[in-house]
Design an enzyme around this catalytic site. Structure first.
Site, PDB file in Angstrom:
ATOM      1  N   CYS A  96       0.908  -1.255   0.007  1.00  0.00           N
ATOM      2  CA  CYS A  96      -0.002  -0.033  -0.094  1.00  0.00           C
ATOM      3  C   CYS A  96       0.845   1.186   0.093  1.00  0.00           C
ATOM      4  CB  CYS A  96      -0.887  -0.050   1.210  1.00  0.00           C
ATOM      5  SG  CYS A  96      -1.890   1.458   1.263  1.00  0.00           S
ATOM      6  N   HIS A 167       1.797  -7.536  -6.680  1.00  0.00           N
ATOM      7  CA  HIS A 167       1.099  -6.340  -7.671  1.00  0.00           C
ATOM      8  C   HIS A 167       2.316  -6.116  -8.525  1.00  0.00           C
ATOM      9  CE1 HIS A 167      -1.448  -2.540  -7.827  1.00  0.00           C
ATOM     10  NE2 HIS A 167      -0.902  -2.944  -9.245  1.00  0.00           N
ATOM     11  N   GLY A 208      -2.994  -7.095 -10.392  1.00  0.00           N
ATOM     12  CA  GLY A 208      -2.614  -5.877 -10.908  1.00  0.00           C
ATOM     13  C   GLY A 208      -3.279  -5.778 -12.536  1.00  0.00           C
TER      14      GLY A 208
END
Length: 332
Positions: A96, A167, A208
């Site tokens: 994040c 990701h 992603g």
């Protein structure tokens, strides 16, 4: 090493989106996919005593708790609380990019401290019997992913990480907002696939930009253990999740219809309202159920405009369905 078979297809942890109501709704569409919580910070659980953040419905299983933090001892305590609450997996957020996460020295900034991430994994695993996993980026800021990602992976693997979710974008901690970090940095699926082949003993999922089951299947066929779908599953839940059990997990159960999903939600909504909850807390997650279908805009408008009203209840779902079939009535 523990492998959660349901991780073959998972829904991404998304702040302010994948709360317990969203997860219950998604579970009515797929019985097999692994559902992730929003990120819950270890300090909130351990220092703040906010154990209410761990509440979830038994029907959500299989469900994974994502933790944010950077203190190994604190994360170990939080992981234990999560395991005691009944979660099937404990995941550490190393992806994040938001400012508030950076200020707490966790999230994507931890890509710069693989040794610390490894210590966190060791500490968490010492406290729980369920899989401990990590979700990361391919790098941050001016890091060269091809150089730093293999070392990061080696360290978390050696620490005992049971599953790594990558990701496939860099995160820019300065200059891009969290929203921009989900779109602007280019995807590098090739690098993540290369890592899966270089570290065959560590299960890896890719995240992603995955907006179809076709792409998820392609990436899994290319060597990934699993695929994680985020915003597409939220905005088009039936489109993305209704065929997951059959196509990804090989079950023979026919997909549930949109109308059946609504029927399954009725008792849950009624119970929530009985306990003093608000209708919009649940229906806001259901707005995309008819995405791409005739009347979808009417469905969204009725729920958006009326679910906040104190008198609104389960019957609003019927009104929205009726108006979908006769959109001209919306003017009344």
């Amino acid at each position: 090493m523990q492998i959660n078979q349901h991780a073959r297809l998972s829904t991404a942890p998304m702040m302010d989106w994948t709360d317990r109501h969203c997860r219950y709704f998604h579970r009515q569409i797929t019985r097999q996919a692994l559902l992730y919580t929003e990120m819950v910070t270890a300090p909130a659980l351990v220092r703040g005593g906010a154990v209410h953040l761990l509440q979830f419905h038994a029907n959500e299983h299989p469900v994974a708790l994502q933790l944010g933090g950077s203190d190994p001892r604190e994360l170990a305590q939080a992981a234990r609380l999560g395991a005691e609450a009944g979660y099937d997996e404990i995941n550490l957020n190393v992806g994040c990019p938001s400012d508030r996460v950076q200020s707490g020295t966790f999230g994507a900034v931890l890509m710069k401290s693989p040794e610390l991430v490894a210590r966190c994994v060791v500490a968490m695993k010492s406290e729980v019997d369920v899989p401990v996993t990590v979700k990361c980026r391919i790098g941050v800021d001016n890091q060269e992913p091809e150089q730093i990602l293999p070392e990061f992976i080696k360290q978390v693997q050696d620490a005992g990480c049971d599953h790594l979710v990558i990701h496939a974008r860099k995160a820019w901690l300065q200059g891009l907002s969290p929203k921009e970090n989900r779109d602007i940095p280019p995807l590098d699926y090739a690098l993540v696939l290369e890592m899966a082949h270089r570290f065959p003993d560590l299960p890896m999922s890719i995240n992603g930009g995955i907006e179809s089951l076709d792409l998820a299947e392609e990436l899994i066929a290319g060597g990934m253990t699993g695929a994680m779908i985020g915003r597409a599953a939220y905005h088009r839940p039936w489109d993305l999740l209704s065929e997951v059990d059959r196509r990804i997990f090989g079950t023979e159960t026919p997909p549930v219809s949109r109308e059946e999903v609504i029927d399954r939600m009725r008792p849950y909504i009624a119970d929530h309202l009985e306990q003093g909850g608000k209708l919009h807390q649940i229906t806001r997650h259901m707005l995309g159920l008819f995405a791409g279908q005739p009347g979808a805009r009417t469905w969204r408008r009725v729920l958006s405009e009326k679910a906040n009203r104190p008198e609104s209840g389960v019957a609003l779902l019927d009104e929205a369905l009726e108006r979908m079939q006769d959109p001209d009535r919306l003017a009344g």
